[in-house]
Scaffold this motif. Structure first.
Motif, PDB file in Angstrom:
ATOM      1  N   LYS A  58       8.104-117.024 -46.418  1.00 26.64           N
ATOM      2  CA  LYS A  58       8.043-118.314 -45.730  1.00 26.64           C
ATOM      3  C   LYS A  58       8.747-118.288 -44.377  1.00 26.64           C
ATOM      4  O   LYS A  58       8.529-119.169 -43.550  1.00 26.64           O
ATOM      5  CB  LYS A  58       8.642-119.401 -46.616  1.00 26.64           C
ATOM      6  N   GLN A  59       9.580-117.288 -44.145  1.00 27.06           N
ATOM      7  CA  GLN A  59      10.290-117.169 -42.871  1.00 27.06           C
ATOM      8  C   GLN A  59       9.516-116.337 -41.845  1.00 27.06           C
ATOM      9  O   GLN A  59       9.885-116.283 -40.681  1.00 27.06           O
ATOM     10  CB  GLN A  59      11.671-116.534 -43.095  1.00 27.06           C
ATOM     11  N   LEU A  60       8.448-115.698 -42.279  1.00 24.18           N
ATOM     12  CA  LEU A  60       7.683-114.805 -41.402  1.00 24.18           C
ATOM     13  C   LEU A  60       6.621-115.616 -40.672  1.00 24.18           C
ATOM     14  O   LEU A  60       5.451-115.606 -41.021  1.00 24.18           O
ATOM     15  CB  LEU A  60       7.058-113.675 -42.227  1.00 24.18           C
ATOM     16  N   ASN A  61       7.018-116.322 -39.617  1.00 26.15           N
ATOM     17  CA  ASN A  61       6.140-117.303 -38.970  1.00 26.15           C
ATOM     18  C   ASN A  61       5.472-116.815 -37.697  1.00 26.15           C
ATOM     19  O   ASN A  61       4.902-117.600 -36.947  1.00 26.15           O
ATOM     20  CB  ASN A  61       6.912-118.598 -38.697  1.00 26.15           C
ATOM     21  N   THR A  62       5.531-115.510 -37.428  1.00 24.97           N
ATOM     22  CA  THR A  62       4.766-114.922 -36.321  1.00 24.97           C
ATOM     23  C   THR A  62       4.058-113.675 -36.841  1.00 24.97           C
ATOM     24  O   THR A  62       4.469-113.083 -37.854  1.00 24.97           O
ATOM     25  CB  THR A  62       5.656-114.516 -35.132  1.00 24.97           C
ATOM     26  N   PHE A  63       3.010-113.261 -36.156  1.00 26.68           N
ATOM     27  CA  PHE A  63       2.311-112.044 -36.565  1.00 26.68           C
ATOM     28  C   PHE A  63       3.238-110.840 -36.466  1.00 26.68           C
ATOM     29  O   PHE A  63       3.193-109.935 -37.302  1.00 26.68           O
ATOM     30  CB  PHE A  63       1.070-111.815 -35.697  1.00 26.68           C
ATOM     31  N   TYR A  64       4.077-110.818 -35.436  1.00 28.57           N
ATOM     32  CA  TYR A  64       4.985-109.688 -35.243  1.00 28.57           C
ATOM     33  C   TYR A  64       5.895-109.532 -36.460  1.00 28.57           C
ATOM     34  O   TYR A  64       6.049-108.436 -37.004  1.00 28.57           O
ATOM     35  CB  TYR A  64       5.807-109.880 -33.974  1.00 28.57           C
ATOM     36  N   LEU A  65       6.479-110.645 -36.921  1.00 31.77           N
ATOM     37  CA  LEU A  65       7.364-110.599 -38.084  1.00 31.77           C
ATOM     38  C   LEU A  65       6.592-110.255 -39.359  1.00 31.77           C
ATOM     39  O   LEU A  65       7.032-109.431 -40.160  1.00 31.77           O
ATOM     40  CB  LEU A  65       8.076-111.940 -38.247  1.00 31.77           C
ATOM     41  N   PHE A  66       5.456-110.912 -39.550  1.00 37.86           N
ATOM     42  CA  PHE A  66       4.658-110.673 -40.755  1.00 37.86           C
ATOM     43  C   PHE A  66       4.195-109.221 -40.817  1.00 37.86           C
ATOM     44  O   PHE A  66       4.271-108.572 -41.868  1.00 37.86           O
ATOM     45  CB  PHE A  66       3.456-111.616 -40.791  1.00 37.86           C
ATOM     46  N   ASP A  67       3.727-108.706 -39.690  1.00 34.63           N
ATOM     47  CA  ASP A  67       3.234-107.325 -39.667  1.00 34.63           C
ATOM     48  C   ASP A  67       4.369-106.325 -39.865  1.00 34.63           C
ATOM     49  O   ASP A  67       4.174-105.261 -40.460  1.00 34.63           O
ATOM     50  CB  ASP A  67       2.500-107.046 -38.356  1.00 34.63           C
ATOM     51  N   ASP A  68       5.576-106.667 -39.380  1.00 34.12           N
ATOM     52  CA  ASP A  68       6.710-105.770 -39.516  1.00 34.12           C
ATOM     53  C   ASP A  68       7.217-105.726 -40.956  1.00 34.12           C
ATOM     54  O   ASP A  68       7.525-104.650 -41.485  1.00 34.12           O
ATOM     55  CB  ASP A  68       7.843-106.204 -38.587  1.00 34.12           C
ATOM     56  N   LYS A  69       7.274-106.883 -41.603  1.00 33.54           N
ATOM     57  CA  LYS A  69       7.873-106.969 -42.932  1.00 33.54           C
ATOM     58  C   LYS A  69       6.866-106.840 -44.077  1.00 33.54           C
ATOM     59  O   LYS A  69       7.254-106.538 -45.199  1.00 33.54           O
ATOM     60  CB  LYS A  69       8.621-108.299 -43.078  1.00 33.54           C
TER      61      LYS A  69
END
Length: 331
Positions: free
Chosen positions: A218-229
């Motif tokens: 729920k904290q991964l609110n950008t593509f950069y964060l989502f793709d990284d994690k």
């Protein structure tokens, strides 16, 4: 090879957000399709939605949808209708988990995932060895298609391919979607990805295989964060930069040896000029169309706002059937 623009939008559709959002709102009726489940070598599955009855020796158009798309997507529906009108058998290749049912494994799909697409093509060639295969890919599916063409090279099973609105430089597109009105598109798509990941954890008992918890998702609110994690660790990449570098198709366009048409809009709210290849980055088998307008997978070229007409579908049919039409003209 670049080509002079053939597309001109009506005055009311020169705004990139109108081009991008209006087609999403006014979906056309999807023609009747039948589903075929395809078991994958790793124990997972993907679904194919067929328009028409495939016959050995008759051409087949393979459609690869974009991020969180499916055969229900507005652009896929329009392409299916255009294929039906042209008496062309078509099949929608769903990425893992995009056909309405969660895929079995923790992994999903990503922008550089050419293996599943290549498997679909190999299966089609096995069952219909005398059929000519064409393909059109949109957005993420377009990047997958371009990467397949550039890495398979002469081994590509496709006679012709069309790439529409593809994020050929993933890092630049991810940054673009963090700014201005483009954040609206990012938020819409990220929520879909978060929902899918949470459901997978809750319903499929895959918690131990996931690189993040439900709370962290729920904290991964950008593509950069989502793709990284999420995307990178689930699919064997060292991190987001490794994923973006290895999955972006721009660097392999010069290796394409089968005829391929790439279509971009300069005002695409998902893109920056970083996706635009230089002449040196294109092989002589790539035809490149860069239009001033068109938005992201839009390309409304006429009609009225309540009944728009579109450019892409006729362009795809004309391009993939170019040789057939030429032969018919000579006969």
């Amino acid at each position: 090879m670049s080509k002079k623009a053939l597309f001109n939008p009506p005055w009311w559709a020169v705004n990139p957000h109108i081009q991008t959002i209006l087609p999403f709102i006014f979906k056309v009726t999807k023609p009747k399709v039948f589903r075929q489940r395809q078991e994958l070598p790793d124990g997972d599955f993907i679904d194919l939605d067929w328009l028409g009855n495939p016959q050995n020796g008759e051409p087949i158009l393979v459609i690869a949808h974009g991020l969180e798309g499916s055969s229900e997507s507005h652009y896929v529906r329009r392409m299916l209708l255009a294929a039906k009108k042209a008496n062309l058998c078509a099949v929608v290749h769903h990425h893992r988990g995009c056909s309405g049912e969660p895929n079995r494994l923790a992994r999903s799909y990503h922008s550089g995932d050419t293996e599943d697409f290549a498997f679909t093509l190999s299966q089609l060639k096995q069952y219909y060895p005398d059929s000519t295969l064409y393909a059109v890919g949109y957005s993420l599916g377009g990047n997958v298609l371009a990467k397949y063409q550039g890495t398979a090279q002469a081994s590509s099973l496709l006679e012709r391919a069309v790439v529409v609105s593809a994020p050929l430089t993933l890092s630049a597109c991810a940054k673009k979607l963090e700014n201005g009105f483009s954040k609206v598109y990012q938020s819409h798509l990220i929520k879909q990805l978060q929902h899918k990941m949470v459901n997978k954890i809750e319903q499929q008992d895959l918690t131990s295989q996931m690189p993040v918890t439900k709370a962290e998702i729920k904290q991964l609110n950008t593509f950069y964060l989502f793709d990284d994690k999420v995307t990178a660790p689930l699919h064997g990449f060292a991190g987001v930069e490794d994923y973006y570098t290895r999955s972006s198709a721009l660097s392999v366009l010069k290796h394409i040896v089968k005829p391929t048409l790439i279509i971009h809009a300069k005002d695409d709210p998902f893109m920056t000029d970083a996706v635009i290849p230089t002449p040196a980055e294109l092989s002589n088998q790539v035809e490149y169309e860069l239009h001033n307008f068109g938005g992201h997978v839009g390309f409304i070229e006429g009609g009225r706002p309540w009944k728009p007409k579109f450019y892409i579908e006729n362009r795809v049919i004309d391009y993939v059937l170019k040789n057939d039409k030429a032969q018919q003209g000579q006969s």
